[in-house]
Design an enzyme around this catalytic site. Structure first.
Site, PDB file in Angstrom:
ATOM      1  N   LYS A   1       0.831  -1.210   0.000  1.00  0.00           N
ATOM      2  CA  LYS A   1       0.000   0.000   0.000  1.00  0.00           C
ATOM      3  C   LYS A   1       0.863   1.256   0.000  1.00  0.00           C
ATOM      4  O   LYS A   1       2.060   1.235   0.267  1.00  0.00           O
ATOM      5  CB  LYS A   1      -0.973  -0.035   1.167  1.00  0.00           C
ATOM      6  CG  LYS A   1      -2.101  -1.042   0.919  1.00  0.00           C
ATOM      7  CD  LYS A   1      -3.300  -0.846   1.804  1.00  0.00           C
ATOM      8  CE  LYS A   1      -4.483  -1.677   1.297  1.00  0.00           C
ATOM      9  NZ  LYS A   1      -5.635  -1.604   2.204  1.00  0.00           N
TER      10      LYS A   1
ATOM     11  N   ARG B   1      -3.611 -10.095   4.533  1.00  0.00           N
ATOM     12  CA  ARG B   1      -4.070 -10.122   3.140  1.00  0.00           C
ATOM     13  C   ARG B   1      -2.936  -9.603   2.257  1.00  0.00           C
ATOM     14  O   ARG B   1      -2.506  -8.455   2.420  1.00  0.00           O
ATOM     15  CB  ARG B   1      -5.328  -9.264   2.992  1.00  0.00           C
ATOM     16  CG  ARG B   1      -5.946  -9.241   1.604  1.00  0.00           C
ATOM     17  CD  ARG B   1      -7.226  -8.409   1.626  1.00  0.00           C
ATOM     18  NE  ARG B   1      -7.909  -8.409   0.341  1.00  0.00           N
ATOM     19  CZ  ARG B   1      -7.691  -7.535  -0.631  1.00  0.00           C
ATOM     20  NH1 ARG B   1      -6.799  -6.562  -0.467  1.00  0.00           N
ATOM     21  NH2 ARG B   1      -8.359  -7.614  -1.771  1.00  0.00           N
TER      22      ARG B   1
END
Length: 293
Positions: A228, A263
């Site tokens: 991210k 995840r």
């Protein structure tokens, strides 16, 4: 600071049983979208998506998360089109022996995916549409309740929080109560603080640093940190494919704070990191013992 999370015990999710006091589940991301955040549509085709999922399973993934519409702003995707993207992948993985979740905020997509064999719905809007809870409850499935602020596929410029962790926890507490009120069993609710979802990098770092406060809600905590922007910005304008080490460091830190589901895009590397944590903690035995024997 290292935290000792509340005991969660064993949870059966689909075909797998996890002891979340001693085990970390690795969730592999497989997207059938032409504009996906990380791979930019590399697994948009059905055969490529299924192959990517099976490769992730071979690399040790416990769980596969299938997406047909990304959270980020963009034009609406019709329910029928999103279902056509995810349902065939779910059907192809029905015999894989792993947990299958579908990343969707559309109740009718969730209904079709659960009918096809999915075990979990991963709702990045945190049950913004309460009908999603009804669909999950009817199927006896599990739900991931994620913190976010924006309406689906819409921008939310310059989010501001007085205390991001306190506000995320309050949101999750409220939405978990909604899920239970709609009939989802308490042991089928997972929470996700939503790193980078309507949050700045400093917000995501604060969430990671104080993740134990999210874990204290008493639900299995999922973290979706993989590649991210907060990782890239923390390390120096790193391209999305140059954030693996930073992502794993963040995941390890989160697990030490009590996260139990991670995840990820980079499955093999993350599986090794999680299994090493388990070995160090004494939660699992080494695969073999030979050195200086």
């Amino acid at each position: 600071m290292r935290q000792t999370p509340a005991r969660l015990g064993r949870r059966r999710i689909g075909p797998r049983e996890f002891d979340f006091d001693r085990q970390v589940a690795v969730m592999a991301i497989v997207n059938r979208t032409p504009d996906s955040f990380y791979d930019q549509g590399a697994t948009d085709a059905l055969d490529l998506a299924v192959a990517a999922a099976r490769r992730a399973i071979d690399e040790g993934a416990d769980w596969v998360d299938v997406g047909g519409a990304k959270f980020a702003p963009g034009p609406p995707i019709p329910v029928e089109e999103e279902a056509e993207r995810v349902v065939p992948v779910v059907e192809a993985l029905a015999d894989a022996g792993v947990v299958i979740s579908v990343d969707t905020f559309q109740p009718e997509v969730a209904r079709a995916a659960l009918a096809a064999g999915a075990h979990v719905i991963n709702d990045t809007t945190g049950l913004q549409d309460a009908a999603m809870a009804d669909v999950v409850a009817e199927a006896g499935a599990a739900i991931v309740v994620t913190h976010s602020l924006a309406k689906p596929r819409t921008p939310y410029p310059s989010p501001r929080y007085d205390d991001v962790v306190a506000e995320v926890c309050a949101f999750l507490r409220e939405r978990v109560a909604l899920a239970e009120a709609r009939g989802i069993a308490p042991d089928r609710i997972i929470v996700d603080p939503g790193h980078d979802l309507n949050k700045h990098t400093l917000d995501s770092l604060e969430l990671t640093r104080r993740l134990s406060e999210v874990v204290a809600l008493g639900r299995p905590t999922l973290v979706a940190l993989s590649n991210k922007d907060f990782v890239g910005e923390s390390l120096g304008r790193r391209d999305r494919r140059d954030r693996v080490e930073g992502s794993i460091a963040a995941a390890v830190y989160a697990v030490l704070q009590g996260a139990r589901i991670v995840r990820v895009h980079n499955v093999r590397e993350t599986v090794d990191a999680m299994r090493m944590i388990e070995a160090i903690e004494g939660w699992r035995e080494p695969v073999f013992l030979e050195h200086n024997r």
